[in-house]
Design a protein around this motif. Structure first.
Motif, short mmCIF file in Angstrom:
data_model
loop_
_atom_site.label_atom_id
_atom_site.label_comp_id
_atom_site.label_asym_id
_atom_site.label_seq_id
_atom_site.Cartn_x
_atom_site.Cartn_y
_atom_site.Cartn_z
N PHE A 221 0.81 -1.21 0.00
CA PHE A 221 0.00 0.00 0.00
C PHE A 221 0.85 1.27 0.00
CE2 PHE A 221 -2.62 3.23 2.22
CZ PHE A 221 -3.66 3.32 1.29
N TYR A 222 2.07 1.17 0.54
CA TYR A 222 2.93 2.35 0.62
C TYR A 222 3.96 2.43 -0.51
CZ TYR A 222 1.07 3.18 5.33
OH TYR A 222 0.24 3.44 6.40
N LYS A 223 3.73 1.69 -1.58
CA LYS A 223 4.69 1.66 -2.69
C LYS A 223 4.93 3.06 -3.27
CE LYS A 223 7.16 -1.05 -5.47
NZ LYS A 223 7.83 -0.04 -6.29
N GLU A 224 3.90 3.89 -3.35
CA GLU A 224 4.07 5.26 -3.87
C GLU A 224 5.03 6.06 -3.00
OE1 GLU A 224 0.23 7.27 -5.27
OE2 GLU A 224 -0.48 5.56 -4.10
N LEU A 225 4.96 5.85 -1.70
CA LEU A 225 5.86 6.55 -0.79
C LEU A 225 7.29 6.04 -0.94
CD1 LEU A 225 3.67 6.56 2.47
CD2 LEU A 225 3.78 8.29 0.65
N ILE A 226 7.44 4.73 -1.08
CA ILE A 226 8.76 4.12 -1.26
C ILE A 226 9.42 4.65 -2.53
CG2 ILE A 226 9.93 1.92 -1.75
CD1 ILE A 226 7.80 0.59 0.10
N ASP A 227 8.63 4.86 -3.58
CA ASP A 227 9.17 5.28 -4.87
C ASP A 227 9.32 6.80 -5.01
OD1 ASP A 227 9.25 2.64 -5.68
OD2 ASP A 227 7.31 2.72 -6.71
N HIS A 228 8.88 7.56 -4.02
CA HIS A 228 8.92 9.01 -4.14
C HIS A 228 10.37 9.51 -4.14
CE1 HIS A 228 8.19 13.27 -3.43
NE2 HIS A 228 6.92 13.05 -3.73
N PRO A 229 10.74 10.42 -5.04
CA PRO A 229 12.14 10.85 -5.17
C PRO A 229 12.71 11.53 -3.93
CG PRO A 229 10.69 12.22 -6.52
CD PRO A 229 9.88 11.06 -6.07
N GLN A 230 11.86 12.08 -3.05
CA GLN A 230 12.39 12.76 -1.86
C GLN A 230 12.51 11.81 -0.66
OE1 GLN A 230 12.63 15.10 -4.57
NE2 GLN A 230 13.58 15.75 -2.64
N VAL A 231 12.15 10.55 -0.87
CA VAL A 231 12.22 9.56 0.22
C VAL A 231 13.46 8.70 0.05
CG1 VAL A 231 11.08 7.58 1.28
CG2 VAL A 231 9.71 9.54 0.53
N VAL A 232 14.33 8.74 1.05
CA VAL A 232 15.54 7.93 1.01
C VAL A 232 15.19 6.45 1.20
CG1 VAL A 232 17.82 7.54 2.06
CG2 VAL A 232 16.85 9.85 2.00
N ARG A 233 14.34 6.16 2.17
CA ARG A 233 13.97 4.78 2.45
C ARG A 233 12.69 4.79 3.29
NH1 ARG A 233 18.19 0.79 1.36
NH2 ARG A 233 17.06 -1.14 1.02
N VAL A 234 11.88 3.78 3.14
CA VAL A 234 10.75 3.57 4.03
C VAL A 234 11.03 2.31 4.84
CG1 VAL A 234 8.26 3.21 4.24
CG2 VAL A 234 9.16 4.65 2.39
N VAL A 235 10.95 2.46 6.16
CA VAL A 235 11.24 1.34 7.07
C VAL A 235 9.99 1.05 7.89
CG1 VAL A 235 13.68 1.95 7.13
CG2 VAL A 235 12.17 2.79 8.93
N ALA A 236 9.92 -0.15 8.41
CA ALA A 236 8.73 -0.59 9.13
C ALA A 236 9.05 -0.83 10.60
CB ALA A 236 8.19 -1.88 8.51
N LEU A 237 8.14 -0.41 11.46
CA LEU A 237 8.25 -0.73 12.89
C LEU A 237 7.49 -2.02 13.16
CD1 LEU A 237 5.31 0.33 14.47
CD2 LEU A 237 6.24 2.43 13.50
N SER A 238 7.89 -2.70 14.23
CA SER A 238 7.23 -3.98 14.54
C SER A 238 5.91 -3.75 15.26
CB SER A 238 8.14 -4.90 15.34
OG SER A 238 8.70 -4.24 16.46
#
Length: 298
Positions: A221-238
């Protein structure tokens, strides 16, 4: 900003270890480690013990750059030393990118969410973070209900503070946690994604953030955020999931990597021998690395 660390965080395989329990959560972290409150008599002794725990993790051969991209530290851990070096310097020499937690905890719930408490000493902390060799920061808010006003307040504050952090030369990890127990979790995630996208689209080309999010109900669901050019990385909390639960959910999400705390350290105990400790940590690191890198898509 350290460009080599930026490239590593942007492109390399691995995950981020969250070692940033603060004053309020430290007793719980120590208890899980096998150190009860009757084993220390002051806050200073408590922080000495938690630094010993974190130092044991960080110096372990199982805690290595081949599988761990970065580590998030508590402010006191940043200011303390491991083997005669500031913790961030020690990590950087191991090839692990250091971050520091900058928030001061959560305000009372309002509109189904908790924004961060005021941070009057933020500029001083950011200055020390730069001196101590930090690459970035982390700050957490909490979302409990699908209330648009509450979610907007959380995201607005996160990006407002995030821009101050960017101006200091650091990369902020923006963490609007969604409770895994929320009845309307999927609806929260839809509102949250829209709010985050609005802010990302307003960033300049030279302004970059990372995002730390609860694993979404709907895979990718967050693929758009992961691919955004201003986002270095998207990480997940447990987020309270067991390590197995968190890893299974993580594997379903392309490009999402772990930033686990409890799920990383849950099997580590103070009374383990060094060999037992290193083996237990290695098992956890390998499990989380595997979930962050090897994905299973439906």
């Amino acid at each position: 900003m350290n460009q080599e660390q930026f490239n590593r965080m942007k492109n390399d395989d691995g995950f981020i270890a969250a070692l940033d329990q603060s004053g309020g959560s430290t007793p719980k972290a120590l208890k899980a480690y096998g150190v009860d409150e009757d084993q220390y008599s002051s806050e200073e002794e408590m922080f000495d013990l938690v630094h010993e725990m974190r130092s044991r993790i960080i110096t372990s051969p199982s805690f290595n750059k081949e599988r761990i991209l970065g580590a998030i530290l508590f402010e006191q851990t940043m200011d303390r030393e491991i083997e005669g070096k500031y913790t961030g310097e020690y990590l950087a020499e191991k090839g692990i990118v250091p971050f520091v937690k900058v928030d001061k905890g959560l305000a009372d719930e309002e509109n189904g969410a908790q924004v961060m408490k005021p941070m009057p000493d933020l500029d001083d902390l950011l200055g020390r973070a730069v001196e101590r060799g930090m690459f970035g920061t982390k700050m957490r808010s909490n979302i409990l209900e699908a209330n648009e006003s509450g979610i907007k307040a959380v995201v607005d504050q996160q990006f407002e503070v995030g821009k101050r952090i960017i101006q200091s030369g650091l990369v902020p990890i923006i963490e609007p946690e969604v409770s895994i127990h929320a009845d309307d979790k999927e609806e929260i995630e839809s509102i949250l994604k829209d709010e985050i996208m609005n802010h990302l689209n307003e960033l300049n080309e030279d302004e970059h953030v990372m995002l730390k999010l609860t694993i979404p109900t709907k895979a990718n669901f967050y693929k758009e955020l992961i691919d955004h050019p201003q986002v270095v990385r998207v990480v997940a909390l447990s987020g309270g999931y067991t390590r197995r639960q968190a890893n299974d959910k993580l594997k379903e999400n392309e490009g999402l990597i772990a930033s686990f705390s409890r799920a990383l350290a849950s099997d580590l105990k103070a009374d383990l021998s060094d060999d037992e400790f290193n083996t237990s940590l290695n098992d956890a690191v390998e499990d989380i690395f595997d979930a962050s890198v090897h994905k299973t898509f439906k």
